[in-house]
Design a protein around this motif. Structure first.
Motif, PDB file in Angstrom:
ATOM      1  N   ALA A   1       0.838  -1.203   0.000  1.00 15.85           N
ATOM      2  CA  ALA A   1       0.000   0.000   0.000  1.00 15.85           C
ATOM      3  C   ALA A   1       0.873   1.254   0.000  1.00 15.85           C
ATOM      4  N   LEU A   2       0.289   2.358  -0.407  1.00 19.13           N
ATOM      5  CA  LEU A   2       1.027   3.620  -0.517  1.00 19.13           C
ATOM      6  C   LEU A   2       1.682   4.007   0.805  1.00 19.13           C
ATOM      7  N   ASP A   3       0.946   3.950   1.905  1.00 15.44           N
ATOM      8  CA  ASP A   3       1.515   4.313   3.213  1.00 15.44           C
ATOM      9  C   ASP A   3       2.711   3.436   3.555  1.00 15.44           C
ATOM     10  N   GLU A   4       2.585   2.134   3.296  1.00 15.48           N
ATOM     11  CA  GLU A   4       3.691   1.221   3.583  1.00 15.48           C
ATOM     12  C   GLU A   4       4.871   1.486   2.640  1.00 15.48           C
ATOM     13  N   SER A   5       4.581   1.857   1.406  1.00 15.80           N
ATOM     14  CA  SER A   5       5.642   2.188   0.453  1.00 15.80           C
ATOM     15  C   SER A   5       6.454   3.375   0.941  1.00 15.80           C
ATOM     16  N   ILE A   6       5.777   4.368   1.488  1.00 17.26           N
ATOM     17  CA  ILE A   6       6.469   5.549   2.010  1.00 17.26           C
ATOM     18  C   ILE A   6       7.355   5.154   3.189  1.00 17.26           C
ATOM     19  N   THR A   7       6.820   4.332   4.083  1.00 16.96           N
ATOM     20  CA  THR A   7       7.592   3.864   5.231  1.00 16.96           C
ATOM     21  C   THR A   7       8.807   3.064   4.769  1.00 16.96           C
TER      22      THR A   7
ATOM     23  N   GLU B   1      11.457   5.403   3.312  1.00 15.32           N
ATOM     24  CA  GLU B   1      12.186   6.110   4.364  1.00 15.32           C
ATOM     25  C   GLU B   1      13.193   5.183   5.044  1.00 15.32           C
TER      26      GLU B   1
END
Length: 80
Positions: free
Chosen positions: A31-37, A40
């Motif tokens: 998911a997008l949120d997990e991709s960002i994490t 980082e």
């Protein structure tokens, strides 16, 4: 991902986890949120690997050689 803080990882640990992070991002099945994490975490892992490589490079550069080209020890290097 491990729970180990990036700043406590060895080069090998950071590189192995970085490879896992890249694999997950390349598959694109997160998911997008997990991709960002993941991105980082990957950036922090990359920085850790670069810092550990620089540290090793400085240690190698500090090795002194005698007239026959044999290592005689190392010059003092203050690496944090």
């Amino acid at each position: 991902m491990t729970e180990t803080p990036v700043n406590e990882m060895s080069f090998e640990q950071a590189m192995a986890e970085l490879e896992q992070v890249l694999g997950q991002l390349e598959r694109g099945d997160v998911a997008l949120d997990e991709s960002i994490t993941l991105y980082e975490r990957g950036a922090a892992l990359k920085a850790r690997c670069e810092a550990k490589l620089k540290e090793a490079e400085e240690k190698v550069a500090a090795i002194t050689l005698d007239s026959d080209g044999n290592p005689t020890g190392t010059a003092p290097v203050d690496i944090q």
